[in-house]
Design a protein around this motif. Structure first.
Motif, PDB file in Angstrom:
ATOM      1  N   ILE A 206       0.872  -1.174   0.000  1.00  0.00           N
ATOM      2  CA  ILE A 206       0.000   0.000   0.000  1.00  0.00           C
ATOM      3  C   ILE A 206       0.905   1.219   0.000  1.00  0.00           C
ATOM      4  N   ASP A 207       0.793   2.047  -1.022  1.00  0.00           N
ATOM      5  CA  ASP A 207       1.702   3.189  -1.124  1.00  0.00           C
ATOM      6  C   ASP A 207       0.922   4.492  -1.227  1.00  0.00           C
ATOM      7  N   PRO A 208       0.755   5.207  -0.100  1.00  0.00           N
ATOM      8  CA  PRO A 208       0.032   6.480  -0.135  1.00  0.00           C
ATOM      9  C   PRO A 208       0.912   7.672  -0.463  1.00  0.00           C
ATOM     10  N   ARG A 209       2.199   7.442  -0.720  1.00  0.00           N
ATOM     11  CA  ARG A 209       3.113   8.556  -0.943  1.00  0.00           C
ATOM     12  C   ARG A 209       2.745   9.317  -2.210  1.00  0.00           C
ATOM     13  N   GLY A 210       2.726  10.637  -2.104  1.00  0.00           N
ATOM     14  CA  GLY A 210       2.465  11.480  -3.261  1.00  0.00           C
ATOM     15  C   GLY A 210       1.011  11.803  -3.482  1.00  0.00           C
ATOM     16  N   SER A 211       0.092  10.997  -2.945  1.00  0.00           N
ATOM     17  CA  SER A 211      -1.340  11.268  -3.143  1.00  0.00           C
ATOM     18  C   SER A 211      -2.122  10.985  -1.865  1.00  0.00           C
ATOM     19  N   ALA A 212      -1.496  11.275  -0.745  1.00  0.00           N
ATOM     20  CA  ALA A 212      -2.096  10.921   0.542  1.00  0.00           C
ATOM     21  C   ALA A 212      -3.294  11.809   0.865  1.00  0.00           C
ATOM     22  N   THR A 213      -4.406  11.173   1.221  1.00  0.00           N
ATOM     23  CA  THR A 213      -5.597  11.875   1.678  1.00  0.00           C
ATOM     24  C   THR A 213      -5.482  12.100   3.186  1.00  0.00           C
ATOM     25  N   PRO A 214      -5.649  13.342   3.663  1.00  0.00           N
ATOM     26  CA  PRO A 214      -5.564  13.578   5.112  1.00  0.00           C
ATOM     27  C   PRO A 214      -6.564  12.696   5.859  1.00  0.00           C
ATOM     28  N   SER A 215      -6.074  11.950   6.833  1.00  0.00           N
ATOM     29  CA  SER A 215      -6.934  11.023   7.571  1.00  0.00           C
ATOM     30  C   SER A 215      -6.487  10.968   9.021  1.00  0.00           C
ATOM     31  N   ARG A 216      -7.451  10.709   9.898  1.00  0.00           N
ATOM     32  CA  ARG A 216      -7.137  10.564  11.322  1.00  0.00           C
ATOM     33  C   ARG A 216      -7.783   9.280  11.816  1.00  0.00           C
ATOM     34  N   THR A 217      -7.010   8.470  12.508  1.00  0.00           N
ATOM     35  CA  THR A 217      -7.512   7.213  13.047  1.00  0.00           C
ATOM     36  C   THR A 217      -7.154   7.120  14.520  1.00  0.00           C
ATOM     37  N   ALA A 218      -7.828   6.217  15.212  1.00  0.00           N
ATOM     38  CA  ALA A 218      -7.568   6.048  16.639  1.00  0.00           C
ATOM     39  C   ALA A 218      -7.883   4.625  17.061  1.00  0.00           C
ATOM     40  N   VAL A 219      -7.295   4.231  18.180  1.00  0.00           N
ATOM     41  CA  VAL A 219      -7.609   2.957  18.827  1.00  0.00           C
ATOM     42  C   VAL A 219      -8.319   3.264  20.135  1.00  0.00           C
ATOM     43  N   VAL A 220      -9.477   2.643  20.330  1.00  0.00           N
ATOM     44  CA  VAL A 220     -10.199   2.757  21.603  1.00  0.00           C
ATOM     45  C   VAL A 220     -10.261   1.370  22.232  1.00  0.00           C
ATOM     46  N   THR A 221      -9.737   1.251  23.434  1.00  0.00           N
ATOM     47  CA  THR A 221      -9.739  -0.014  24.158  1.00  0.00           C
ATOM     48  C   THR A 221     -10.965  -0.068  25.070  1.00  0.00           C
ATOM     49  N   VAL A 222     -11.786  -1.097  24.902  1.00  0.00           N
ATOM     50  CA  VAL A 222     -12.964  -1.225  25.766  1.00  0.00           C
ATOM     51  C   VAL A 222     -12.545  -1.777  27.126  1.00  0.00           C
ATOM     52  N   SER A 300     -13.436  -7.255  10.662  1.00  0.00           N
ATOM     53  CA  SER A 300     -12.511  -8.019  11.490  1.00  0.00           C
ATOM     54  C   SER A 300     -11.063  -7.653  11.186  1.00  0.00           C
ATOM     55  N   ALA A 301     -10.266  -7.495  12.258  1.00  0.00           N
ATOM     56  CA  ALA A 301      -8.833  -7.269  12.100  1.00  0.00           C
ATOM     57  C   ALA A 301      -8.085  -8.573  11.870  1.00  0.00           C
ATOM     58  N   SER A 302      -8.808  -9.691  11.906  1.00  0.00           N
ATOM     59  CA  SER A 302      -8.192 -11.007  11.768  1.00  0.00           C
ATOM     60  C   SER A 302      -7.153 -11.199  12.878  1.00  0.00           C
ATOM     61  N   THR A 303      -5.901 -11.442  12.529  1.00  0.00           N
ATOM     62  CA  THR A 303      -4.880 -11.684  13.552  1.00  0.00           C
ATOM     63  C   THR A 303      -4.048 -10.442  13.867  1.00  0.00           C
ATOM     64  N   LEU A 304      -4.373  -9.298  13.275  1.00  0.00           N
ATOM     65  CA  LEU A 304      -3.624  -8.086  13.574  1.00  0.00           C
ATOM     66  C   LEU A 304      -4.004  -7.551  14.945  1.00  0.00           C
ATOM     67  N   ASP A 305      -3.011  -7.162  15.734  1.00  0.00           N
ATOM     68  CA  ASP A 305      -3.333  -6.533  17.010  1.00  0.00           C
ATOM     69  C   ASP A 305      -3.821  -5.103  16.746  1.00  0.00           C
ATOM     70  N   PRO A 306      -4.387  -4.434  17.738  1.00  0.00           N
ATOM     71  CA  PRO A 306      -4.963  -3.107  17.495  1.00  0.00           C
ATOM     72  C   PRO A 306      -3.980  -2.088  16.930  1.00  0.00           C
ATOM     73  N   VAL A 307      -2.733  -2.110  17.405  1.00  0.00           N
ATOM     74  CA  VAL A 307      -1.734  -1.148  16.932  1.00  0.00           C
ATOM     75  C   VAL A 307      -1.447  -1.359  15.447  1.00  0.00           C
ATOM     76  N   LYS A 308      -1.270  -2.608  15.035  1.00  0.00           N
ATOM     77  CA  LYS A 308      -1.002  -2.899  13.623  1.00  0.00           C
ATOM     78  C   LYS A 308      -2.243  -2.629  12.766  1.00  0.00           C
ATOM     79  N   ALA A 309      -3.414  -2.946  13.318  1.00  0.00           N
ATOM     80  CA  ALA A 309      -4.652  -2.706  12.576  1.00  0.00           C
ATOM     81  C   ALA A 309      -4.812  -1.221  12.269  1.00  0.00           C
ATOM     82  N   ARG A 310      -4.432  -0.380  13.213  1.00  0.00           N
ATOM     83  CA  ARG A 310      -4.529   1.069  12.964  1.00  0.00           C
ATOM     84  C   ARG A 310      -3.581   1.493  11.847  1.00  0.00           C
ATOM     85  N   ILE A 311      -2.369   0.941  11.801  1.00  0.00           N
ATOM     86  CA  ILE A 311      -1.425   1.292  10.741  1.00  0.00           C
ATOM     87  C   ILE A 311      -2.007   0.937   9.380  1.00  0.00           C
TER      88      ILE A 311
END
Length: 334
Positions: A206-222, A300-311
């Motif tokens: 996945i290569d967002p370089r050069g055409s990156a759309t401004p985005s904000r993401t977060a992890v919320v732990t229940v 589903s994040a499948s086997t990705l942990d929350p930190v990797k899923a956010r990336i």
């Protein structure tokens, strides 16, 4: 950025580029204050005992001088470009351990080819007794120069162990053995030999370089007793959300309505806060269970942990991926 070549023995040696980003490995104690990044890539490589005996040619790049916590997506995108421009057999990145599990996975996703890219650092700065930086750098250079490490994707080398970027986690705040992974390291270094025991499947590029759309993401732990208020509040400020849920993908019943509403407005990724193992799909059926939440539109994040899923989510949003494309990318994670 400074660049300098250090020739070590053989005329036809394997070539490795070392990029330093700062972090504890580059820190020294300051008079009247705490440790701060002061060492360049030249300093780090010069401090490695036994490097001259490896026959590896090393070129050094002082790329950034930041604590790991202050690295940005932009810094890593610039690094990926620099990595792809060097004519070497492998690359080592030294940085602060705070974000190694994130930066290594980001590099795994945005770089192409089979060349080994190895990330390492130190838990003890250069002024401390038992500083682990030199040993980690030597091990990382050996892995980056190894033909056996080709095709393993980006890896993290720490304490003589080789971890796949997709699975590695920092699991202790101070221990020199802070980095672990499930189902375990994919290899190790013993008697100066790199031994690769397993090869993870290739990550999507996945290569967002050069055409990156401004985005904000977060992890919320229940947590116990959550009622969805925090989820709703965070959801008002982001373009995508990762929910670090209980167990195999469960949340309190009181959170279900908030997540249902959020999933209608943005991609909401369901991950497990345990840090390893998969999010299930159809084992439980109560309100707030994994099957209930997936039916309500969570991904589903499948086997990705929350930190990797956010990336992964962040990079996908930066390329303007829609919900179906995001769901397809996560479904491909093994």
């Amino acid at each position: 950025m400074s660049t300098k070549g250090i020739e070590i023995m053989a005329d036809h040696a394997r070539r490795v580029a070392v990029f330093s980003l700062g972090g504890t490995i580059a820190m020294t104690a300051q008079t009247g204050g705490g440790a701060t990044p002061t060492l360049t890539a030249d300093d780090l490589v010069a401090a490695v005992p036994g490097l001259a005996d490896t026959g590896i040619t090393v070129e050094v790049h002082s790329f950034r001088q930041l604590p790991g916590a202050s690295l940005s997506f932009g810094d890593l995108f610039d690094l990926a470009v620099a990595i792809e421009e060097v004519a070497v057999d492998g690359v080592v990145v030294t940085q602060g351990t705070d974000t190694i599990e994130e930066t290594s996975y980001l590099l795994d996703l945005v770089t192409t080819g089979d060349m080994p890219i190895v990330v390492t650092g130190a838990m003890r700065n250069a002024s401390m007794a038992g500083a682990d930086g030199p040993a980690n750098v030597l091990a990382a250079i050996r892995v980056a120069a190894s033909t056996d490490a080709r095709g393993t994707g980006c890896t993290v080398v720490f304490g003589e162990e080789i971890h796949a970027a997709r699975w590695v986690r920092k699991t202790h705040a101070t221990s020199p053995l802070a980095f672990t992974s499930y189902p375990g390291p994919i290899g190790y270094i013993a008697e100066d030999r790199v031994r690769v025991m397993a090869r993870p499947t290739k990550s999507p590029t996945i290569d967002p370089r050069g055409s990156a759309t401004p985005s904000r993401t977060a992890v919320v732990t229940v947590g116990l007793g959550d009622d969805g208020t925090i989820l709703q509040a965070v959801g008002e400020q982001v373009d995508g959300l990762v929910v670090a849920a209980f167990g195999a993908g469960h949340v309190p019943m009181a959170c279900v309505d908030a997540l249902t509403d959020l999933a209608k407005r943005m991609p909401v990724i369901l991950a497990t806060r345990t840090g390893s193992g998969p999010v299930l799909r159809q084992t439980y059926g109560f309100p707030g269970s994994e099957s209930d939440l997936l039916a309500r539109g969570l991904i589903s994040a499948s086997t990705l942990d929350p930190v990797k899923a956010r990336i992964l989510l962040q990079l996908l949003l930066m390329t303007s991926a829609d919900r179906d494309q995001i769901a397809q990318s996560f479904s491909a994670i093994s």
